[in-house]
Design a protein around this motif. Structure first.
Motif, PDB file in Angstrom:
ATOM      1  N   SER A 116       0.848  -1.189   0.000  1.00  0.00           N
ATOM      2  CA  SER A 116       0.000   0.000   0.000  1.00  0.00           C
ATOM      3  C   SER A 116       0.885   1.240   0.000  1.00  0.00           C
ATOM      4  N   ASN A 117       0.297   2.351  -0.406  1.00  0.00           N
ATOM      5  CA  ASN A 117       1.032   3.615  -0.465  1.00  0.00           C
ATOM      6  C   ASN A 117       1.388   4.080   0.943  1.00  0.00           C
ATOM      7  N   THR A 118       2.629   4.508   1.125  1.00  0.00           N
ATOM      8  CA  THR A 118       2.999   5.088   2.418  1.00  0.00           C
ATOM      9  C   THR A 118       2.705   6.576   2.429  1.00  0.00           C
ATOM     10  N   GLY A 124      -6.797  11.520 -10.657  1.00  0.00           N
ATOM     11  CA  GLY A 124      -8.121  11.340 -11.219  1.00  0.00           C
ATOM     12  C   GLY A 124      -8.865  12.653 -11.320  1.00  0.00           C
ATOM     13  N   ILE A 125     -10.138  12.520 -11.626  1.00  0.00           N
ATOM     14  CA  ILE A 125     -11.008  13.676 -11.747  1.00  0.00           C
ATOM     15  C   ILE A 125     -11.647  13.924 -10.385  1.00  0.00           C
ATOM     16  N   PRO A 126     -11.436  15.116  -9.812  1.00  0.00           N
ATOM     17  CA  PRO A 126     -11.991  15.385  -8.475  1.00  0.00           C
ATOM     18  C   PRO A 126     -13.515  15.459  -8.507  1.00  0.00           C
ATOM     19  N   LYS A 127     -14.130  14.995  -7.440  1.00  0.00           N
ATOM     20  CA  LYS A 127     -15.588  15.064  -7.297  1.00  0.00           C
ATOM     21  C   LYS A 127     -15.937  16.266  -6.420  1.00  0.00           C
ATOM     22  N   ASP A 149      -8.108   3.767  -4.550  1.00  0.00           N
ATOM     23  CA  ASP A 149      -8.291   2.445  -3.950  1.00  0.00           C
ATOM     24  C   ASP A 149      -9.328   2.529  -2.831  1.00  0.00           C
ATOM     25  N   SER A 150      -8.961   2.120  -1.625  1.00  0.00           N
ATOM     26  CA  SER A 150      -9.932   2.122  -0.525  1.00  0.00           C
ATOM     27  C   SER A 150      -9.894   3.395   0.310  1.00  0.00           C
ATOM     28  N   GLU A 151      -9.046   4.338  -0.061  1.00  0.00           N
ATOM     29  CA  GLU A 151      -8.879   5.564   0.733  1.00  0.00           C
ATOM     30  C   GLU A 151      -9.531   6.751   0.023  1.00  0.00           C
ATOM     31  N   SER A 152     -10.271   7.535   0.780  1.00  0.00           N
ATOM     32  CA  SER A 152     -10.872   8.742   0.210  1.00  0.00           C
ATOM     33  C   SER A 152     -10.263   9.960   0.885  1.00  0.00           C
ATOM     34  N   SER A 172      -9.583   9.316   4.941  1.00  0.00           N
ATOM     35  CA  SER A 172     -10.441   8.375   5.646  1.00  0.00           C
ATOM     36  C   SER A 172      -9.629   7.405   6.495  1.00  0.00           C
ATOM     37  N   GLN A 173      -8.295   7.369   6.311  1.00  0.00           N
ATOM     38  CA  GLN A 173      -7.468   6.401   7.023  1.00  0.00           C
ATOM     39  C   GLN A 173      -6.305   7.011   7.808  1.00  0.00           C
ATOM     40  N   ARG A 174      -6.089   8.295   7.660  1.00  0.00           N
ATOM     41  CA  ARG A 174      -4.916   8.919   8.290  1.00  0.00           C
ATOM     42  C   ARG A 174      -5.308  10.211   9.001  1.00  0.00           C
ATOM     43  N   PHE A 175      -4.411  10.672   9.856  1.00  0.00           N
ATOM     44  CA  PHE A 175      -4.591  11.971  10.478  1.00  0.00           C
ATOM     45  C   PHE A 175      -4.387  13.053   9.414  1.00  0.00           C
TER      46      PHE A 175
END
Length: 192
Positions: A116-118, A124-127, A149-152, A172-175
């Motif tokens: 996984s990315n550290t 991509g295209i921003p929403k 992937d699984s991170e937003s 969604s997964q980090r500080f």
């Protein structure tokens, strides 16, 4: 004795006056020129720019403070500010596509694992892209969401007419992380 005391009072008064002047001048901001405002408006309309990042500002948690106290940061860096000059950090808009490959210095709450990315990486295209001009504070805010992937990520850019700016990223997964730097204008490709 009186002369010496009088000189000390004069010196203290002068020091207080100088400090007052310095503090007052720090609070004065210059207004952007019409040319700077036009350049910034065109930059955000075209959306071809990249950040030249100078500093990363992680959330200074207890763990980061312990790392800093152990001497594991480079000289000049600390738990709340890390120098990025000379790094390969990338954050750029190329029309409708945004690309980021940023180092991450904070804590990961969950997720990740092998392969996984550290760092913070997305392309991509921003929403929900929203560009807002704040006349009173003389800057623009660019907000959008993007997923890799699984991170937003929720991304907030603040760009000033001087082409200085900040990037705030909530994951969604980090500080949260904040990056500071200057904005470089990229060449807009010609339509064929």
């Amino acid at each position: 004795m009186k002369v010496k005391l009088s000189n000390q009072i004069k010196i203290k008064s002068l020091v207080i006056l100088l400090l007052s002047f310095i503090i007052a001048s720090c609070g004065i901001s210059r207004d952007a020129t019409a040319e700077e405002n036009e350049r910034l408006e065109q930059l955000l309309q075209d959306k071809y720019f990249e950040f030249d990042l100078r500093f990363a500002r992680p959330l200074p948690t207890n763990s980061l403070t312990q790392l800093a106290n152990a001497g594991l940061f480079r000289p000049g860096d600390n738990a709340s500010q890390i120098n990025l000059q000379g790094s390969s950090a990338v954050f750029k808009f190329e029309g409708d596509t945004v690309t980021a490959n940023l180092p991450f210095f904070g804590e990961r709450q969950f997720g990740g694992g092998y392969n996984s990315n550290t760092g913070i990486e997305f392309k991509g295209i921003p929403k929900d892209l929203k560009i807002t001009k704040y006349d009173k504070k003389d800057h623009y805010q660019v907000n959008f969401n993007i997923r890799e992937d699984s991170e937003s990520y929720q991304v907030n850019l603040t760009i000033y007419p001087s082409l200085k700016g900040t990037i705030n990223i909530n994951s969604s997964q980090r500080f949260p992380m904040r990056y500071e730097g200057s904005v470089n204008i990229l060449k807009v490709p010609k339509e064929e």
